[in-house]
Design a protein around this motif. Structure first.
Motif, PDB file in Angstrom:
ATOM      1  N   ALA A 132       0.825  -1.213   0.000  1.00 28.71           N
ATOM      2  CA  ALA A 132       0.000   0.000   0.000  1.00 28.71           C
ATOM      3  C   ALA A 132       0.857   1.258   0.000  1.00 28.71           C
ATOM      4  CB  ALA A 132      -0.930  -0.001   1.211  1.00 28.71           C
ATOM      5  N   SER A 133       1.999   1.193   0.661  1.00 28.88           N
ATOM      6  CA  SER A 133       2.855   2.379   0.774  1.00 28.88           C
ATOM      7  C   SER A 133       3.550   2.725  -0.532  1.00 28.88           C
ATOM      8  CB  SER A 133       3.904   2.168   1.871  1.00 28.88           C
ATOM      9  OG  SER A 133       4.840   1.174   1.485  1.00 28.88           O
ATOM     10  N   THR A 134       3.526   1.809  -1.503  1.00 23.78           N
ATOM     11  CA  THR A 134       4.221   2.053  -2.770  1.00 23.78           C
ATOM     12  C   THR A 134       3.271   2.443  -3.896  1.00 23.78           C
ATOM     13  OG1 THR A 134       4.090  -0.296  -3.395  1.00 23.78           O
ATOM     14  CG2 THR A 134       6.028   0.406  -2.147  1.00 23.78           C
ATOM     15  N   THR A 135       1.973   2.507  -3.624  1.00 17.57           N
ATOM     16  CA  THR A 135       1.006   2.838  -4.671  1.00 17.57           C
ATOM     17  C   THR A 135       0.516   4.273  -4.507  1.00 17.57           C
ATOM     18  OG1 THR A 135      -0.806   1.923  -3.321  1.00 17.57           O
ATOM     19  CG2 THR A 135       0.232   0.459  -4.918  1.00 17.57           C
ATOM     20  N   ARG A 136       0.519   5.014  -5.604  1.00 12.82           N
ATOM     21  CA  ARG A 136       0.068   6.410  -5.560  1.00 12.82           C
ATOM     22  C   ARG A 136      -1.456   6.497  -5.577  1.00 12.82           C
ATOM     23  NH1 ARG A 136       0.965  11.718  -6.450  1.00 12.82           N
ATOM     24  NH2 ARG A 136      -0.289  12.805  -8.013  1.00 12.82           N
ATOM     25  N   ILE A 137      -2.091   5.625  -6.378  1.00 10.24           N
ATOM     26  CA  ILE A 137      -3.548   5.597  -6.489  1.00 10.24           C
ATOM     27  C   ILE A 137      -4.035   4.230  -6.011  1.00 10.24           C
ATOM     28  CG2 ILE A 137      -5.524   5.782  -8.050  1.00 10.24           C
ATOM     29  CD1 ILE A 137      -4.026   8.389  -7.725  1.00 10.24           C
ATOM     30  N   PRO A 138      -5.009   4.180  -5.106  1.00 10.61           N
ATOM     31  CA  PRO A 138      -5.454   2.878  -4.591  1.00 10.61           C
ATOM     32  C   PRO A 138      -6.158   2.048  -5.659  1.00 10.61           C
ATOM     33  CG  PRO A 138      -6.906   4.628  -3.819  1.00 10.61           C
ATOM     34  CD  PRO A 138      -5.756   5.300  -4.498  1.00 10.61           C
ATOM     35  N   SER A 139      -5.865   0.757  -5.673  1.00 11.38           N
ATOM     36  CA  SER A 139      -6.527  -0.164  -6.593  1.00 11.38           C
ATOM     37  C   SER A 139      -7.830  -0.649  -5.969  1.00 11.38           C
ATOM     38  CB  SER A 139      -5.608  -1.347  -6.900  1.00 11.38           C
ATOM     39  OG  SER A 139      -5.258  -2.022  -5.698  1.00 11.38           O
TER      40      SER A 139
END
Length: 236
Positions: free
Chosen positions: A160-167
């Motif tokens: 989660a900490s590496t994603t800019r936009i949540p999937s």
């Protein structure tokens, strides 16, 4: 060849050259617009999912934003479909303004979603002493299930900490990971209390723990954990 025919030939050549120049100019404009439209169209589906995810958070989002993105996406797709059929002499100024506006609008929505997601996933997880889990395992305490659950939850938080936009489902997975870590801490406390944990950890240090620490009550609790045979007395 007469002078008149020479002039007519030059005029015809000039018209052809002018048409070729127009075609080249229009081709360049098409390529530029396509280069701007394609990233927008590929980004919007993920952005819509991200927006739906952050709507589950306590953040103030403009009303009707989801519907706005739906209409906005349809408009961009229609524009991308119509663009190749535009004539050479058609004025593209309005189209260029529309595309520039779209780029700015998508950037604003992306920033809104990314900021909300970043704020949510930046919350600190419940404190669980991972070193204690490893130490208890080395001391013979059965904490393997706790260790596995803790590792899985921490891995989810790392993703989660590496994603800019949540999937899709990212918010729920994050919440479940936080809850799993909290549950691990509770289970760890049920397996061994702080006093016994301190003795187990201390016994694995070079200095060990004083013999006086092993009171009858503590010995009984170590026996119930099944690890009492792992302790040895060393004379100094």
């Amino acid at each position: 060849m007469t002078l008149r025919s020479t002039i007519q030939g030059l005029r015809a050549s000039a018209e052809v050259a002018n048409d070729e120049h127009k075609v080249k100019m229009r081709t360049g404009e098409f390529v530029e617009l396509a280069d701007q439209l394609e990233p927008l169209l590929s980004k919007l589906p993920d952005l819509r999912i991200g927006l739906a995810e952050v709507r589950n958070l306590d953040v103030g989002l403009p009303p009707g934003l989801a519907q706005e993105i739906t209409l906005f996406t349809a408009g961009l797709r229609a524009l991308a479909t119509e663009l190749p059929s535009v004539g050479v002499d058609h004025n593209l100024q309005t189209t260029k303004i529309q595309v520039r506006s779209a780029v700015a609008q998508v950037a604003a929505i992306e920033s809104l979603v990314a900021d909300a997601w970043h704020e949510f996933r930046s919350q600190q997880p419940p404190p669980v002493n991972r070193d204690l889990v490893d130490t208890l395992a080395r001391g013979g305490v059965d904490v393997e299930d706790i260790r596995k659950e803790l590792e899985t939850a921490q891995a989810r938080l790392l993703i989660a900490s590496t994603t800019r936009i949540p999937s899709l489902g990212a918010v729920q997975r994050f919440r479940e990971a936080i809850e799993a870590i909290r549950r691990c801490g509770k289970r760890l406390g049920e397996v061994v209390d702080a006093d016994i944990a301190k003795g187990i950890v201390g016994s694995q240090e070079p200095s060990g723990v004083p013999l006086a620490w092993f009171t009858p009550d503590r010995l009984e609790r170590l026996r119930s954990l099944g690890v009492i045979d792992r302790f040895q007395v060393h004379l100094r």
